[in-house]
Design a protein around this motif. Structure first.
Motif, PDB file in Angstrom:
ATOM      1  N   ILE A  54       0.837  -1.206   0.000  1.00  0.00           N
ATOM      2  CA  ILE A  54       0.000   0.000   0.000  1.00  0.00           C
ATOM      3  C   ILE A  54       0.872   1.256   0.000  1.00  0.00           C
ATOM      4  CG2 ILE A  54      -1.588   1.380   1.403  1.00  0.00           C
ATOM      5  CD1 ILE A  54      -3.119  -0.793   0.202  1.00  0.00           C
ATOM      6  N   LEU A  55       1.910   1.253   0.833  1.00  0.00           N
ATOM      7  CA  LEU A  55       2.778   2.433   0.928  1.00  0.00           C
ATOM      8  C   LEU A  55       3.524   2.688  -0.378  1.00  0.00           C
ATOM      9  CD1 LEU A  55       4.223   1.975   4.535  1.00  0.00           C
ATOM     10  CD2 LEU A  55       2.384   3.501   3.785  1.00  0.00           C
ATOM     11  N   GLN A  56       3.965   1.619  -1.049  1.00  0.00           N
ATOM     12  CA  GLN A  56       4.611   1.790  -2.350  1.00  0.00           C
ATOM     13  C   GLN A  56       3.650   2.434  -3.338  1.00  0.00           C
ATOM     14  OE1 GLN A  56       7.408  -2.231  -2.234  1.00  0.00           O
ATOM     15  NE2 GLN A  56       6.446  -1.621  -4.128  1.00  0.00           N
ATOM     16  N   ALA A  57       2.418   1.971  -3.338  1.00  0.00           N
ATOM     17  CA  ALA A  57       1.425   2.525  -4.254  1.00  0.00           C
ATOM     18  C   ALA A  57       1.149   3.992  -3.940  1.00  0.00           C
ATOM     19  CB  ALA A  57       0.142   1.706  -4.182  1.00  0.00           C
ATOM     20  N   VAL A  58       1.125   4.335  -2.656  1.00  0.00           N
ATOM     21  CA  VAL A  58       0.917   5.734  -2.262  1.00  0.00           C
ATOM     22  C   VAL A  58       2.046   6.608  -2.815  1.00  0.00           C
ATOM     23  CG1 VAL A  58       0.911   7.323  -0.293  1.00  0.00           C
ATOM     24  CG2 VAL A  58      -0.441   5.217  -0.208  1.00  0.00           C
ATOM     25  N   ASP A  59       3.282   6.108  -2.745  1.00  0.00           N
ATOM     26  CA  ASP A  59       4.423   6.863  -3.269  1.00  0.00           C
ATOM     27  C   ASP A  59       4.318   7.073  -4.776  1.00  0.00           C
ATOM     28  OD1 ASP A  59       5.642   7.194  -0.834  1.00  0.00           O
ATOM     29  OD2 ASP A  59       6.974   5.465  -1.046  1.00  0.00           O
ATOM     30  N   ARG A  60       3.838   6.069  -5.492  1.00  0.00           N
ATOM     31  CA  ARG A  60       3.802   6.133  -6.958  1.00  0.00           C
ATOM     32  C   ARG A  60       2.570   6.866  -7.489  1.00  0.00           C
ATOM     33  NH1 ARG A  60       8.002   4.306  -5.241  1.00  0.00           N
ATOM     34  NH2 ARG A  60       8.883   2.257  -5.738  1.00  0.00           N
ATOM     35  N   ALA A  61       1.508   6.896  -6.703  1.00  0.00           N
ATOM     36  CA  ALA A  61       0.213   7.372  -7.185  1.00  0.00           C
ATOM     37  C   ALA A  61       0.222   8.758  -7.831  1.00  0.00           C
ATOM     38  CB  ALA A  61      -0.808   7.334  -6.047  1.00  0.00           C
ATOM     39  N   PRO A  62       0.966   9.741  -7.297  1.00  0.00           N
ATOM     40  CA  PRO A  62       0.895  11.079  -7.900  1.00  0.00           C
ATOM     41  C   PRO A  62       1.331  11.141  -9.359  1.00  0.00           C
ATOM     42  CG  PRO A  62       1.832  11.198  -5.701  1.00  0.00           C
ATOM     43  CD  PRO A  62       1.761   9.749  -6.058  1.00  0.00           C
ATOM     44  N   ALA A 115     -11.166   7.759 -13.343  1.00  0.00           N
ATOM     45  CA  ALA A 115     -10.292   8.905 -13.614  1.00  0.00           C
ATOM     46  C   ALA A 115      -9.756   9.456 -12.303  1.00  0.00           C
ATOM     47  CB  ALA A 115     -11.046   9.999 -14.365  1.00  0.00           C
ATOM     48  N   ALA A 116      -8.442   9.544 -12.211  1.00  0.00           N
ATOM     49  CA  ALA A 116      -7.803  10.101 -11.023  1.00  0.00           C
ATOM     50  C   ALA A 116      -7.046  11.367 -11.418  1.00  0.00           C
ATOM     51  CB  ALA A 116      -6.836   9.084 -10.411  1.00  0.00           C
ATOM     52  N   PRO A 117      -6.966  12.349 -10.533  1.00  0.00           N
ATOM     53  CA  PRO A 117      -6.257  13.589 -10.878  1.00  0.00           C
ATOM     54  C   PRO A 117      -4.760  13.367 -11.038  1.00  0.00           C
ATOM     55  CG  PRO A 117      -6.819  13.552  -8.544  1.00  0.00           C
ATOM     56  CD  PRO A 117      -7.504  12.373  -9.167  1.00  0.00           C
ATOM     57  N   ARG A 118      -4.151  14.106 -11.945  1.00  0.00           N
ATOM     58  CA  ARG A 118      -2.699  14.048 -12.137  1.00  0.00           C
ATOM     59  C   ARG A 118      -2.073  15.091 -11.225  1.00  0.00           C
ATOM     60  NH1 ARG A 118      -3.171  14.344 -18.705  1.00  0.00           N
ATOM     61  NH2 ARG A 118      -4.366  12.430 -18.997  1.00  0.00           N
ATOM     62  N   ARG A 119      -1.482  14.635 -10.152  1.00  0.00           N
ATOM     63  CA  ARG A 119      -1.015  15.573  -9.138  1.00  0.00           C
ATOM     64  C   ARG A 119       0.439  15.992  -9.321  1.00  0.00           C
ATOM     65  NH1 ARG A 119      -3.653  11.495  -5.048  1.00  0.00           N
ATOM     66  NH2 ARG A 119      -3.382  10.301  -6.958  1.00  0.00           N
ATOM     67  N   GLU A 120       1.234  15.197 -10.022  1.00  0.00           N
ATOM     68  CA  GLU A 120       2.638  15.541 -10.253  1.00  0.00           C
ATOM     69  C   GLU A 120       2.952  15.358 -11.736  1.00  0.00           C
ATOM     70  OE1 GLU A 120       5.466  13.745  -7.679  1.00  0.00           O
ATOM     71  OE2 GLU A 120       4.406  14.313  -5.846  1.00  0.00           O
ATOM     72  N   PRO A 121       2.576  16.320 -12.561  1.00  0.00           N
ATOM     73  CA  PRO A 121       2.738  16.167 -14.010  1.00  0.00           C
ATOM     74  C   PRO A 121       4.183  15.982 -14.459  1.00  0.00           C
ATOM     75  CG  PRO A 121       2.122  18.423 -13.427  1.00  0.00           C
ATOM     76  CD  PRO A 121       1.937  17.595 -12.206  1.00  0.00           C
ATOM     77  N   LYS A 122       5.148  16.574 -13.737  1.00  0.00           N
ATOM     78  CA  LYS A 122       6.549  16.419 -14.145  1.00  0.00           C
ATOM     79  C   LYS A 122       7.019  14.979 -13.962  1.00  0.00           C
ATOM     80  CE  LYS A 122       8.040  21.185 -13.334  1.00  0.00           C
ATOM     81  NZ  LYS A 122       8.974  22.070 -12.582  1.00  0.00           N
ATOM     82  N   VAL A 123       6.660  14.383 -12.834  1.00  0.00           N
ATOM     83  CA  VAL A 123       7.031  12.983 -12.593  1.00  0.00           C
ATOM     84  C   VAL A 123       6.329  12.085 -13.602  1.00  0.00           C
ATOM     85  CG1 VAL A 123       7.021  11.104 -10.921  1.00  0.00           C
ATOM     86  CG2 VAL A 123       7.378  13.447 -10.150  1.00  0.00           C
TER      87      VAL A 123
END
Length: 228
Positions: A54-62, A115-123
């Motif tokens: 879960i924590l890995q997914a949280v890190d990658r999600a943005p 649909a999920a928001p794109r929170r870190e477009p650069k990454v």
């Protein structure tokens, strides 16, 4: 090993229309749709459903538009996949949840939101660029002990293969690898050395790299990726 989960999950996402590659930008797998801009799907793999997954997914999600976590189904059905609290946590976080059986079958346990928001477009952009530059799918997701075959490493290997028979001018290498000048000059892996002005040769490390990755001699285009 987690790599055993990669192909079943890859096939599942490919059936949904995504082009999937393993170990992209620190993610176990990344899938891109054919849209412009593409939908970015991120997958994280573990042998069992646990908090670390879960924590890995949280890190990658943005960086992604859609996130799936996947793990082996427990033999007796008593793993976290049967825990309503774990599934509800995935729903609240907006993650999809996939269970993989011993036979390689994939079961959808939780569907992510459409649909999920794109929170870190650069990454997100870096993930897309690495995915698109990388030739083929050389590394299964979940790999931890071997160097990742990034697009940059593929380009460096293309240069190394051109130097395998002896020193050559940079201008000749640019025919196959337009970014050869930058790659040889930066020499990130220690594979190259300058024989004389404008001419390079392989080091022992470079010859060893070609023996280790003999199949990674690919045609590459301009726009060198970032090392490693």
């Amino acid at each position: 090993m987690e790599t055993a989960l990669y192909l079943p999950v890859k096939r599942f996402l490919e059936e949904l229309g995504f082009t999937v590659k393993g170990e992209v930008g620190g993610c176990d797998l990344v899938g891109l749709s054919a849209d412009d801009p593409p939908i970015v799907v991120i997958g994280e793999l573990k042998l069992a459903f646990n908090l670390e997954l879960i924590l890995q997914a949280v890190d990658r999600a943005p960086a992604g538009d859609e996130v799936w976590i996947a793990a082996k189904m427990s033999a007796r059905g008593k793993g976290r996949e049967s825990d309503a609290r774990y599934r509800n946590l995935c729903r609240r976080l907006g993650f999809g949840m996939l269970g993989v059986t011993d036979r390689g079958q994939v079961e959808v346990l939780v569907k992510p939101p459409t649909a999920a928001p794109r929170r870190e477009p650069k990454v997100r952009s870096r993930l897309v660029a690495e995915h698109q530059r990388r030739q083929g799918d050389p590394v299964p997701g979940g790999s931890t002990r071997a160097p990742i075959m990034t697009a940059y490493r593929q380009q460096a290997l293309a240069c190394a293969s051109e130097l395998a028979t002896g020193p050559r001018p940079v201008r000749e290498l640019r025919v196959r690898c337009p970014d050869a000048g930058k790659i040889l000059l930066n020499n990130v892996y220690g594979w190259f050395e300058r024989a004389e002005r404008g001419i390079y040769r392989l080091t022992e490390a470079g010859h060893a790299a070609l023996k280790r990755w003999p199949q990674q001699r690919v045609e590459v285009g301009a726009g060198a990726a970032s090392p490693p």
